[in-house]
Design a protein around this motif. Structure first.
Motif, mmCIF file in Angstrom:
data_model
loop_
_atom_site.group_PDB
_atom_site.id
_atom_site.type_symbol
_atom_site.label_atom_id
_atom_site.label_comp_id
_atom_site.label_asym_id
_atom_site.label_seq_id
_atom_site.Cartn_x
_atom_site.Cartn_y
_atom_site.Cartn_z
ATOM 1 N N UNK A 295 0.677 -1.119 -0.174
ATOM 2 C CA UNK A 295 -0.254 -0.156 0.031
ATOM 3 C C UNK A 295 0.940 1.442 -0.110
ATOM 4 N N UNK A 296 0.592 2.213 -0.684
ATOM 5 C CA UNK A 296 1.224 3.778 -1.336
ATOM 6 C C UNK A 296 0.212 4.625 -0.514
ATOM 7 N N UNK B 294 2.570 11.129 -5.572
ATOM 8 C CA UNK B 294 2.306 11.543 -6.534
ATOM 9 C C UNK B 294 2.390 12.906 -6.702
ATOM 10 N N UNK B 295 2.755 14.153 -5.985
ATOM 11 C CA UNK B 295 3.087 14.542 -5.324
ATOM 12 C C UNK B 295 4.566 15.599 -4.964
ATOM 13 N N UNK B 296 5.433 13.839 -4.444
ATOM 14 C CA UNK B 296 7.145 14.106 -3.999
ATOM 15 C C UNK B 296 7.199 13.450 -4.739
ATOM 16 N N UNK B 297 6.717 12.030 -5.882
ATOM 17 C CA UNK B 297 7.725 11.507 -6.502
ATOM 18 C C UNK B 297 7.750 11.787 -8.396
ATOM 19 N N UNK B 298 6.069 12.267 -8.305
ATOM 20 C CA UNK B 298 4.815 12.148 -9.525
ATOM 21 C C UNK B 298 4.623 11.091 -10.104
ATOM 22 N N UNK B 299 5.418 10.050 -9.405
ATOM 23 C CA UNK B 299 4.317 8.156 -9.475
ATOM 24 C C UNK B 299 2.794 7.948 -9.143
ATOM 25 N N UNK B 300 1.654 7.485 -9.869
ATOM 26 C CA UNK B 300 1.289 6.828 -9.327
ATOM 27 C C UNK B 300 1.092 5.730 -8.075
ATOM 28 N N UNK B 301 -0.306 5.304 -7.130
ATOM 29 C CA UNK B 301 0.250 4.271 -6.373
ATOM 30 C C UNK B 301 0.534 2.981 -7.367
ATOM 31 N N UNK B 302 -0.638 3.127 -8.254
ATOM 32 C CA UNK B 302 -0.573 1.649 -9.006
ATOM 33 C C UNK B 302 0.784 1.358 -9.678
ATOM 34 N N UNK B 303 1.695 2.823 -10.357
ATOM 35 C CA UNK B 303 2.837 2.428 -10.744
ATOM 36 C C UNK B 303 4.082 1.281 -9.837
ATOM 37 N N UNK C 73 12.902 10.755 -8.276
ATOM 38 C CA UNK C 73 11.649 10.943 -8.930
ATOM 39 C C UNK C 73 11.113 10.586 -10.587
ATOM 40 N N UNK C 74 9.760 10.290 -11.110
ATOM 41 C CA UNK C 74 9.427 9.694 -12.118
ATOM 42 C C UNK C 74 10.646 10.272 -13.171
ATOM 43 N N UNK C 75 10.430 11.975 -12.737
ATOM 44 C CA UNK C 75 11.697 12.579 -14.096
ATOM 45 C C UNK C 75 12.601 12.209 -14.262
ATOM 46 N N UNK C 76 13.294 11.611 -13.414
ATOM 47 C CA UNK C 76 14.705 10.910 -13.293
ATOM 48 C C UNK C 76 15.509 12.397 -12.193
ATOM 49 N N UNK C 77 14.660 12.809 -12.081
ATOM 50 C CA UNK C 77 15.265 13.875 -10.550
ATOM 51 C C UNK C 77 15.507 12.761 -9.367
#
Length: 475
Positions: free
Chosen positions: A156-157, A162-171, A211-215
């Motif tokens: 569970x996440x 989403x706001x911190x790493x830019x990822x959806x929980x499902x990912x 993060x999702x954008x690589x940063x």
């Protein structure tokens, strides 16, 4: 009926509503919880039968089970039934009836116990509310709250990911967090994670996460194991992670501003200290250049002494300020102290001063040999300068709790209590020509070794300096 005083106290003080009587419930005994359950007084219950308190629709079912108990077809039974309280309220409860026999008299009795389902329902509702409250906290928390398998797989996440790493929980569900941790931080995080799983101790750590954008950004995570009571091992792991990137950047700016402030203070202090000896130097040189007759050679000696003082100030300042790499290794601290004492003892004997060395076997420490030698020389030399001729300095070494303690005691003039807090400040010294930089450097070195310095002194009685260094635990 209840012969044991202890058992009687348990019966009457129990929070479970209970009634005990003969097989026909003649002259039953009620505990206080049962009395409160029905709302009658103890005196009123003496004139009321159990059937009067039961709901009419439950009589048939209850009587059937009770007769089976009397006929020996069962030793106990459990039934859900309704009771009518004094104020007319209908309460639903689980009735447990047991057939018991007094081993001393052989008399048979029935013990009835009630579980108030109304209260149980209230508890279940309260638990559901608590669960809903915690779910709301997790869903709306600014921190990332996650539940993991013992192998770290996400179960569970919280949506804040989403706001911190830019990822959806499902990912991330079904994946492991180590895939997103910076390679340079991964080993350290893995060690802490394994300790939480094996020792069931909570841990906290900081690391860089992609993060999702690589940063990469800095996160601070707390990890705790949920233990399986049957196996005693970690069943699940709970992590709470916080974005500390802004805090890291702010701390770095503060460190830079602090360094600039210190540089400014040190520059001002050095300028002030150098200006003092320059004043007589300039005066005597002007006097010499004016061609004055009968020039006193003592003036030249004063000029040279003041120049030496300037050189000392600059040398100590540079030795403190210049960067150097500490070579940390395991050291036998008693050997290091012996070497330093042997080094300064010769000079002490010339001035009729004594150094007494008392050493006991102590564990090893991890440190930089040259840096620690510098500290020991500074502290012992300060002690020697504080004593008069025929005075003594005692150096002892022993273990104290989690530290090795090196104590340097002298019987010199001591330091007034109001001045003790200032020791270690740059350009503050109790010595006439001292700069204070030596003690300041010593504080810095010991702090870098995760140790501490404690100074105790009494004016006219001497001073004790305690150097405490953490030792290496033997495994």
């Amino acid at each position: 009926m209840v012969k044991s005083k202890l058992f009687a106290e348990v019966f009457y003080q129990s929070r479970i509503p209970q009634v005990i009587g003969d097989l026909e419930y003649r002259k039953p005994f009620y505990n206080q919880a049962f009395i409160e359950f029905l709302g009658y007084s103890a005196k009123e219950l003496k004139n009321i039968s159990m059937s009067d308190c039961s709901h009419p629709e439950d009589h048939e079912k209850d009587e059937k089970l009770f007769f089976e108990l009397l006929e020996g077809k069962r030793k106990d039974y459990e039934v859900v039934k309704r009771y009518i309280t004094k104020d007319g309220q209908v309460k639903t409860a689980i009735l447990n009836v047991s057939y018991i026999r007094d081993p001393h008299t052989g008399n048979a009795y029935c013990l009835g116990q009630l579980i108030d389902l109304t209260e149980k329902l209230m508890i279940e509702q309260a638990l559901r509310k608590e669960e809903e409250k915690y779910r709301l906290l997790a869903e709306h928390s600014s921190d990332i709250i996650a539940l993991h398998e013992p192998d770290s797989t996400y179960l569970y996440i919280s949506p804040s990911i989403k706001g911190i790493l830019g990822c959806e929980t499902e990912e991330l569900l079904g994946r492991k967090p180590f895939e997103y941790i910076h390679p340079d931080d991964r080993d350290e995080v893995m060690k802490k994670y394994e300790k939480v799983v094996s020792d069931l101790v909570p841990m906290r750590g900081t690391y860089r996460c992609k993060k999702k954008d690589g940063e990469y950004i800095w996160l601070e995570s707390s990890l705790k194991a949920v233990m399986d009571k049957e196996t005693g091992q970690a069943r699940e792991l709970i992590s709470i992670s916080r974005d500390i990137q802004q805090r890291i950047e702010t701390d770095e700016l503060l460190r830079k501003s602090e360094k600039l402030a210190v540089i400014g203070q040190m520059a001002a202090a050095v300028a002030h200290e150098i200006r003092n000896p320059l004043t007589p130097i300039k005066g005597f040189l002007q006097l010499l250049s004016s061609g004055v007759e009968n020039y006193n050679p003592a003036y030249t000696a004063i000029i040279l002494n003041e120049l030496n003082r300037i050189e000392t100030i600059i040398t100590e300042f540079l030795s403190m300020a210049k960067p150097h790499t500490e070579k940390m290794r395991v050291l036998k601290i008693e050997e290091l102290v012996k070497q330093v004492v042997h080094l300064v003892r010769a000079g002490a004997h010339i001035h009729n001063k004594e150094i007494i060395l008392e050493i006991s076997a102590v564990p090893e420490v991890i440190g930089d040999e040259n840096s620690l030698k510098q500290v020991f020389v500074n502290i012992i030399q300060n002690a020697l300068e504080a004593i008069e001729v025929n005075g003594s300095v005692c150096v002892t070494l022993h273990t104290s709790q989690d530290f090795i303690c090196i104590e340097v005691m002298d019987n010199g003039c001591g330091v007034p209590k109001e001045l003790l807090p200032k020791l270690g400040e740059p350009f503050y010294s109790t010595k006439e020509k001292g700069t204070g930089l030596g003690l300041m450097t010593s504080y810095q070195i010991i702090e870098n070794h995760k140790g501490k310095i404690n100074i105790e002194s009494e004016e006219g009685s001497g001073t004790k300096v305690s150097l405490m260094l953490p030792y290496v635990e033997v495994r």
